[in-house]
Scaffold this motif. Structure first.
Motif, short mmCIF file in Angstrom:
data_model
loop_
_atom_site.label_atom_id
_atom_site.label_comp_id
_atom_site.label_asym_id
_atom_site.label_seq_id
_atom_site.Cartn_x
_atom_site.Cartn_y
_atom_site.Cartn_z
N LEU A 1 -6.35 -11.36 -6.35
CA LEU A 1 -7.50 -11.66 -7.19
C LEU A 1 -7.61 -10.63 -8.32
N PRO A 2 -8.20 -10.98 -9.46
CA PRO A 2 -8.79 -12.29 -9.76
C PRO A 2 -7.74 -13.25 -10.31
N VAL A 3 -7.96 -14.55 -10.11
CA VAL A 3 -7.16 -15.61 -10.72
C VAL A 3 -8.13 -16.53 -11.44
N ASN A 4 -8.00 -16.60 -12.74
CA ASN A 4 -8.91 -17.41 -13.54
C ASN A 4 -8.27 -18.77 -13.82
N ASN A 5 -8.59 -19.73 -12.99
CA ASN A 5 -8.03 -21.07 -13.13
C ASN A 5 -9.03 -22.07 -12.56
N ASP A 6 -9.58 -22.91 -13.42
CA ASP A 6 -10.63 -23.84 -13.00
C ASP A 6 -10.12 -24.95 -12.10
N LEU A 7 -8.79 -25.13 -12.03
CA LEU A 7 -8.22 -26.19 -11.20
C LEU A 7 -8.06 -25.78 -9.74
N LEU A 8 -8.25 -24.48 -9.48
CA LEU A 8 -7.97 -23.96 -8.14
C LEU A 8 -9.24 -23.46 -7.46
N GLU A 9 -9.22 -23.55 -6.14
CA GLU A 9 -10.24 -22.87 -5.34
C GLU A 9 -9.54 -21.96 -4.36
N SER A 10 -10.28 -21.06 -3.74
CA SER A 10 -9.62 -20.03 -2.95
C SER A 10 -10.50 -19.56 -1.79
N LYS A 11 -9.84 -18.84 -0.89
CA LYS A 11 -10.53 -18.16 0.20
C LYS A 11 -10.03 -16.73 0.25
N LEU A 12 -10.94 -15.78 0.19
CA LEU A 12 -10.57 -14.37 0.26
C LEU A 12 -10.06 -14.06 1.66
N LEU A 13 -8.94 -13.35 1.74
CA LEU A 13 -8.31 -13.08 3.04
C LEU A 13 -8.44 -11.62 3.47
N PHE A 14 -7.97 -10.69 2.65
CA PHE A 14 -8.02 -9.29 3.06
C PHE A 14 -7.80 -8.37 1.85
N ASP A 15 -8.22 -7.12 2.02
CA ASP A 15 -7.95 -6.07 1.04
C ASP A 15 -6.72 -5.30 1.48
N ASP A 16 -5.85 -5.00 0.55
CA ASP A 16 -4.62 -4.26 0.81
C ASP A 16 -4.69 -2.95 0.01
N GLU A 17 -5.05 -1.86 0.68
CA GLU A 17 -5.21 -0.58 0.00
C GLU A 17 -3.87 0.02 -0.39
N PHE A 18 -3.88 0.79 -1.47
CA PHE A 18 -2.69 1.50 -1.92
C PHE A 18 -2.68 2.92 -1.35
N LEU A 19 -1.51 3.37 -0.97
CA LEU A 19 -1.29 4.76 -0.59
C LEU A 19 -0.33 5.38 -1.61
N LEU A 20 -0.37 6.68 -1.73
CA LEU A 20 0.55 7.37 -2.63
C LEU A 20 1.81 7.73 -1.85
N ALA A 21 2.96 7.25 -2.32
CA ALA A 21 4.24 7.54 -1.68
C ALA A 21 4.92 8.69 -2.41
N VAL A 22 5.23 9.76 -1.67
CA VAL A 22 5.86 10.94 -2.27
C VAL A 22 7.04 11.38 -1.40
N ASN A 23 7.98 12.05 -2.00
CA ASN A 23 9.08 12.67 -1.27
C ASN A 23 8.52 13.78 -0.37
N GLU A 24 9.17 14.02 0.76
CA GLU A 24 8.68 15.01 1.71
C GLU A 24 8.66 16.43 1.15
N ASP A 25 9.36 16.64 0.04
CA ASP A 25 9.37 17.97 -0.59
C ASP A 25 8.38 18.07 -1.75
N HIS A 26 7.65 17.01 -2.04
CA HIS A 26 6.69 17.01 -3.14
C HIS A 26 5.49 17.89 -2.78
N SER A 27 4.85 18.44 -3.81
CA SER A 27 3.71 19.34 -3.57
C SER A 27 2.54 18.62 -2.91
N PHE A 28 2.46 17.29 -3.04
CA PHE A 28 1.38 16.55 -2.41
C PHE A 28 1.65 16.21 -0.94
N SER A 29 2.88 16.43 -0.47
CA SER A 29 3.29 15.90 0.83
C SER A 29 2.51 16.47 2.02
#
Length: 289
Positions: free
Chosen positions: A148-176
């Motif tokens: 979402l969002p999808v702006n299309n008047d021809l379609l209807e929808s059902k919200l299913l789930f939220d998919d959160e983002f995580l930060l992927a870093v190398n194991e040697d990165h300062s954030f690791s």
């Protein structure tokens, strides 16, 4: 003119070739050409310009072809309603999803549908978002999983789930060593992103713009698995959706964000005119669970 002639007309428009259109329609090329010529004579217009090398659609022909598509689409809906009136939870079901979701969701979903909806024959399609929406509109898909969002008047929808983002870093990165990270920590960081056309690229760019981060310009990936390997190799850092996280990986760390965490919201979309809304609800329930 009949429905058969309309299908021939649309096939020629799609393939821009009488030979390929004839193969698609399982008839000979001379037969198809004759029927198209009769349709043109009946309407009193030229739909196609023919040369030895290619087929062009005239301006008025383009309008006629689009009307033919709409007529055939309505006929397909009529047939769909009739086919599923007695048993709405049966038959072919064409489900689409974009690559950064389908790879991780379909393997769990397929056995659930086979178990709970045994009379449904699932046909899976993996495409970019714009193509999925186009195929939904054309009736080539029954439903699609989209962000979402999808702006299309021809379609209807059902919200299913939220998919959160995580930060992927190398194991040697300062954030690791961090257990959590704030979006503001991305300030002045360069992120690896997917190539043009992926909706995840647009979502990641929004996060970058909100937090004064930048795209790493000298390299882009065509898929999440490529991004994962690039992070593991120390090429850079990226945002990884939670659904794609592989736990107990070596060489890479996934750091969750403090609230509010960046995320994408996934929904199931179908045409408002679809006769299979009961099946949409059943499949939605299986995905949510």
């Amino acid at each position: 003119m009949n429905l058969r002639d309309l299908r021939y007309m649309v096939a020629v428009a799609d393939y821009r070739s009488f030979n390929q259109a004839a193969e698609h329609c399982y008839i000979s090329q001379p037969t198809l050409s004759t029927q198209i010529k009769k349709a043109e004579e009946s309407l009193g217009i030229q739909i196609f310009e023919r040369t030895n090398k290619k087929v062009l659609i005239t301006e008025i022909g383009g309008q006629i072809v689009e009307i033919a598509r709409r007529v055939l689409h309505e006929v397909d809906i009529m047939q769909e309603i009739a086919d599923h009136a007695q048993d709405p939870l049966s038959g072919n079901f064409r489900l689409g999803a974009f690559p950064t979701l389908s790879t991780y969701l379909f393997p769990d979903l397929v056995p659930k549908i086979r178990s709970r909806l045994p009379r449904v024959r699932l046909i899976l399609v993996e495409e970019k978002t714009d193509i999925l929406i186009e195929q939904l509109n054309q009736g080539k898909l029954d439903a699609a999983l989209l962000a979402l969002p999808v702006n299309n008047d021809l379609l209807e929808s059902k919200l299913l789930f939220d998919d959160e983002f995580l930060l992927a870093v190398n194991e040697d990165h300062s954030f690791s060593k961090k257990t959590k990270i704030q979006q503001s920590d991305l300030n002045d960081q360069q992120l690896l992103l997917l190539d043009e056309g992926h909706c995840l690229r647009g979502q990641a760019l929004q996060v970058c713009q909100l937090n004064q981060a930048e795209e790493q310009q000298d390299v882009r990936a065509t898929g999440l698995e490529t991004l994962r390997q690039m992070v593991r190799a120390g090429t850079g850092i990226t945002l990884m959706p939670e659904i794609a996280i592989q736990h107990q990986e070596s060489g890479i760390q996934y750091i969750p964000f403090k609230n509010p965490a960046p995320k994408r919201t996934i929904g199931l979309f179908w045409r408002k005119t679809s006769a299979r809304k009961q099946l949409m609800q059943k499949i939605s329930d299986l995905i949510i669970k």
